[in-house]
Design a protein around this motif. Structure first.
Motif, PDB file in Angstrom:
ATOM      1  N   ALA A  89       0.359  -1.318  -0.011  1.00 35.04           N
ATOM      2  CA  ALA A  89      -0.718   0.295   0.066  1.00 35.04           C
ATOM      3  C   ALA A  89       0.889   0.823  -0.035  1.00 35.04           C
ATOM      4  N   LEU A  90       0.794   2.469  -0.751  1.00 31.89           N
ATOM      5  CA  LEU A  90       1.103   3.887  -1.034  1.00 31.89           C
ATOM      6  C   LEU A  90       1.094   4.228   0.291  1.00 31.89           C
ATOM      7  N   VAL A  91       1.881   4.991   1.355  1.00 32.55           N
ATOM      8  CA  VAL A  91       1.263   5.591   2.730  1.00 32.55           C
ATOM      9  C   VAL A  91       1.531   7.340   2.977  1.00 32.55           C
ATOM     10  N   GLU A  92       1.143   8.631   3.803  1.00 26.79           N
ATOM     11  CA  GLU A  92       1.521   9.127   3.416  1.00 26.79           C
ATOM     12  C   GLU A  92       2.304   9.783   5.161  1.00 26.79           C
ATOM     13  N   PRO A  93       3.323  10.592   4.909  1.00 28.58           N
ATOM     14  CA  PRO A  93       4.167  10.693   6.027  1.00 28.58           C
ATOM     15  C   PRO A  93       3.031  11.325   7.217  1.00 28.58           C
ATOM     16  N   GLY A  94       2.419  12.312   6.882  1.00 28.38           N
ATOM     17  CA  GLY A  94       1.201  12.634   8.491  1.00 28.38           C
ATOM     18  C   GLY A  94       0.102  12.126   7.833  1.00 28.38           C
ATOM     19  N   LEU A  95       0.362  10.538   7.970  1.00 29.00           N
ATOM     20  CA  LEU A  95      -0.846   9.730   7.846  1.00 29.00           C
ATOM     21  C   LEU A  95      -0.133   8.678   8.658  1.00 29.00           C
ATOM     22  N   SER A  96       1.086   8.383   9.009  1.00 33.35           N
ATOM     23  CA  SER A  96       1.732   6.939   9.487  1.00 33.35           C
ATOM     24  C   SER A  96       2.155   7.351  10.743  1.00 33.35           C
ATOM     25  N   PHE A  97       2.637   6.436  11.524  1.00 33.28           N
ATOM     26  CA  PHE A  97       2.976   6.565  12.984  1.00 33.28           C
ATOM     27  C   PHE A  97       3.324   4.773  13.089  1.00 33.28           C
ATOM     28  N   ASP A  98       5.108   5.587  14.424  1.00 30.50           N
ATOM     29  CA  ASP A  98       5.956   4.998  14.073  1.00 30.50           C
ATOM     30  C   ASP A  98       4.450   4.229  14.826  1.00 30.50           C
ATOM     31  N   VAL A  99       5.223   2.536  15.774  1.00 28.38           N
ATOM     32  CA  VAL A  99       4.938   1.705  16.494  1.00 28.38           C
ATOM     33  C   VAL A  99       6.291   0.968  16.867  1.00 28.38           C
ATOM     34  N   PRO A 100       5.331   1.593  18.558  1.00 28.46           N
ATOM     35  CA  PRO A 100       6.489   1.061  19.693  1.00 28.46           C
ATOM     36  C   PRO A 100       6.860   0.239  19.575  1.00 28.46           C
ATOM     37  N   GLU A 101       7.701  -0.533  20.091  1.00 24.62           N
ATOM     38  CA  GLU A 101       8.397  -1.878  20.095  1.00 24.62           C
ATOM     39  C   GLU A 101       7.485  -2.885  21.048  1.00 24.62           C
ATOM     40  N   GLY A 102       7.477  -3.331  21.515  1.00 23.31           N
ATOM     41  CA  GLY A 102       6.296  -4.513  22.287  1.00 23.31           C
ATOM     42  C   GLY A 102       4.697  -4.137  21.688  1.00 23.31           C
ATOM     43  N   ILE A 103       4.202  -3.077  20.498  1.00 22.42           N
ATOM     44  CA  ILE A 103       2.702  -3.109  20.596  1.00 22.42           C
ATOM     45  C   ILE A 103       2.951  -3.883  19.095  1.00 22.42           C
ATOM     46  N   ASP A 104       1.693  -5.145  19.218  1.00 28.38           N
ATOM     47  CA  ASP A 104       1.790  -6.181  17.948  1.00 28.38           C
ATOM     48  C   ASP A 104       0.708  -5.210  16.706  1.00 28.38           C
ATOM     49  N   ASP A 105       0.572  -6.213  15.794  1.00 27.93           N
ATOM     50  CA  ASP A 105      -0.150  -5.614  15.118  1.00 27.93           C
ATOM     51  C   ASP A 105      -1.462  -5.346  14.905  1.00 27.93           C
ATOM     52  N   THR A 106      -1.668  -6.124  15.615  1.00 28.02           N
ATOM     53  CA  THR A 106      -3.803  -5.764  15.688  1.00 28.02           C
ATOM     54  C   THR A 106      -3.901  -4.879  16.757  1.00 28.02           C
ATOM     55  N   THR A 107      -2.799  -4.676  18.476  1.00 26.51           N
ATOM     56  CA  THR A 107      -3.066  -3.107  18.738  1.00 26.51           C
ATOM     57  C   THR A 107      -2.709  -1.437  18.210  1.00 26.51           C
ATOM     58  N   ALA A 108      -1.965  -2.273  17.698  1.00 25.90           N
ATOM     59  CA  ALA A 108      -1.204  -0.858  16.092  1.00 25.90           C
ATOM     60  C   ALA A 108      -2.754  -0.479  15.480  1.00 25.90           C
ATOM     61  N   LEU A 109      -2.972  -1.292  14.856  1.00 25.67           N
ATOM     62  CA  LEU A 109      -3.862  -1.034  13.579  1.00 25.67           C
ATOM     63  C   LEU A 109      -5.593  -0.684  14.753  1.00 25.67           C
ATOM     64  N   ALA A 110      -5.607  -1.697  16.167  1.00 28.75           N
ATOM     65  CA  ALA A 110      -6.853  -0.907  17.007  1.00 28.75           C
ATOM     66  C   ALA A 110      -6.660   0.291  17.432  1.00 28.75           C
ATOM     67  N   MET A 111      -5.327   0.758  17.485  1.00 32.60           N
ATOM     68  CA  MET A 111      -5.091   2.262  18.341  1.00 32.60           C
ATOM     69  C   MET A 111      -5.562   3.117  16.987  1.00 32.60           C
ATOM     70  N   VAL A 112      -5.236   3.282  16.017  1.00 37.58           N
ATOM     71  CA  VAL A 112      -4.825   4.589  14.968  1.00 37.58           C
ATOM     72  C   VAL A 112      -6.457   4.291  14.044  1.00 37.58           C
ATOM     73  N   VAL A 113      -7.447   3.629  14.030  1.00 43.96           N
ATOM     74  CA  VAL A 113      -8.514   4.063  14.286  1.00 43.96           C
ATOM     75  C   VAL A 113      -9.732   3.814  15.387  1.00 43.96           C
ATOM     76  N   GLN A 114      -9.815   2.666  16.103  1.00 42.50           N
ATOM     77  CA  GLN A 114     -10.589   2.752  17.297  1.00 42.50           C
ATOM     78  C   GLN A 114     -10.418   3.423  18.571  1.00 42.50           C
ATOM     79  N   GLY A 115      -8.943   3.077  18.811  1.00 46.30           N
ATOM     80  CA  GLY A 115      -8.688   4.266  20.114  1.00 46.30           C
ATOM     81  C   GLY A 115      -8.909   5.141  18.985  1.00 46.30           C
ATOM     82  N   ALA A 116      -8.197   5.848  18.110  1.00 49.76           N
ATOM     83  CA  ALA A 116      -8.362   6.963  18.072  1.00 49.76           C
ATOM     84  C   ALA A 116      -9.747   7.759  17.907  1.00 49.76           C
TER      85      ALA A 116
END
Length: 319
Positions: A89-116
């Motif tokens: 997929a093509l991603v834009e820097p302004g809409l992208s966020f570094d994922v900290p160590e220890g954060i799994d894929d499902t959690t990262a996805l949940a936080m960026v949409v549902q969490g936000a």
């Protein structure tokens, strides 16, 4: 690359696996190798062209992805134009966020949409004050399961969850809800007041629509707020008369995550940073709702539309 392509609008049956050319980066866009793609209820509306923003065909659906860039950085990104149900997929820097160590894929996805979304609903739309009662409809879902936890962490006096099964209500209580009631209650106004010790409620987070919205609005206390962010029932609430809002000193707010990008000060970046920090501290957790192969995107949408799922659903593009 493997992808899901929609060439005609409709239900889950329109999600068809396809082999497509890799997207080509231009401008500031970067090419991401997708490890997981998020699935949202809004995607079901997009597939049938009933979403807030009109869809155009053909399209690859999907609003958020997590994976690695060519330089090895692991990021999670929102996709303004879709394209998430794919290996790349093509991603834009302004809409992208570094994922900290220890954060799994499902959690990262949940936080960026549902969490936000939960963060914005409680911080911006409803403006939760400590000690206030909060109703979270669909409390076992992606947004709801996080909103229950955030409301408790931010000092809500009483969190009232609604859900459609014993298992979902038990999950809501495990996440911190003080009480969980049946979302199919015939008189939601009475059920909410009873759950709040006979008192009207201060805040309602609602993504159901129809009678649930109508009856929740009637359960609000003076200066109560209903934050509306979806219509899973696909039923329109009754028209709201402004004089009724005046007569009861109540507020109805709408929230669409896309508008957060228009706010000054990059509101989402500190919000997502706070959510990741809470996950790291153990005060917030994503509820995994199931992982599907990319080729099973149709099954994922069927599960969402049946209202049988909990938490965050994801697709694995490698399968």
């Amino acid at each position: 690359m493997r992808a899901i392509r929609i060439t005609s609008f409709g239900g889950p049956e329109v999600l068809v696996p396809a082999e497509l050319p890799d997207p080509v980066a231009s401008g500031n866009a970067q090419l991401l190798d997708v490890s997981r793609a998020g699935v949202n209820y809004a995607d079901t509306h997009q597939a049938e062209n009933s979403y807030l923003a009109a869809s155009s065909l053909p399209m690859v659906p999907g609003a958020e992805v997590v994976g690695r860039l060519a330089d090895g950085r692991r990021i999670v990104s929102l996709l303004a134009g879709g394209g998430g149900y794919a290996e790349k997929a093509l991603v834009e820097p302004g809409l992208s966020f570094d994922v900290p160590e220890g954060i799994d894929d499902t959690t990262a996805l949940a936080m960026v949409v549902q969490g936000a979304s939960a963060w914005l609903l409680l911080r911006r739309s409803a403006v939760l004050n400590p000690g206030e009662s909060v109703v979270v409809h669909a409390a076992a879902g992606g947004v709801g399961s996080l909103a229950v936890q955030l409301a408790k962490a931010w000092g809500a006096g009483r969190v009232i969850a609604t859900a459609s099964s014993d298992e979902k209500r038990e999950l809501a209580r495990e996440l911190g809800a003080d009480v969980a009631i049946d979302s199919r209650s015939e008189d939601m106004t009475a059920a909410l007041r009873e759950a709040n010790g006979g008192q009207r409620v201060d805040v309602v987070l609602d993504m159901t629509g129809g009678r649930v919205t109508d009856q929740s609005l009637r359960a609000l206390a003076p200066f109560g707020r209903l934050a509306f962010y979806g219509m899973a029932s696909r039923e329109q609430p009754s028209p709201i008369e402004l004089r009724n809002l005046l007569g009861h000193s109540t507020t109805v707010a709408g929230m669409w995550l896309a508008h957060a990008f228009l706010l000054p000060g990059d509101v989402l970046r500190p919000a997502i940073a706070e959510l990741f920090e809470m996950v790291a501290k153990g005060t917030l957790r994503a509820v995994p709702g199931g992982e599907f192969a990319l080729s099973e995107a149709r099954k994922a949408h069927e599960a969402l539309r049946s209202r049988s799922t909990v938490g965050k659903l994801v697709l694995d593009p490698s399968r």
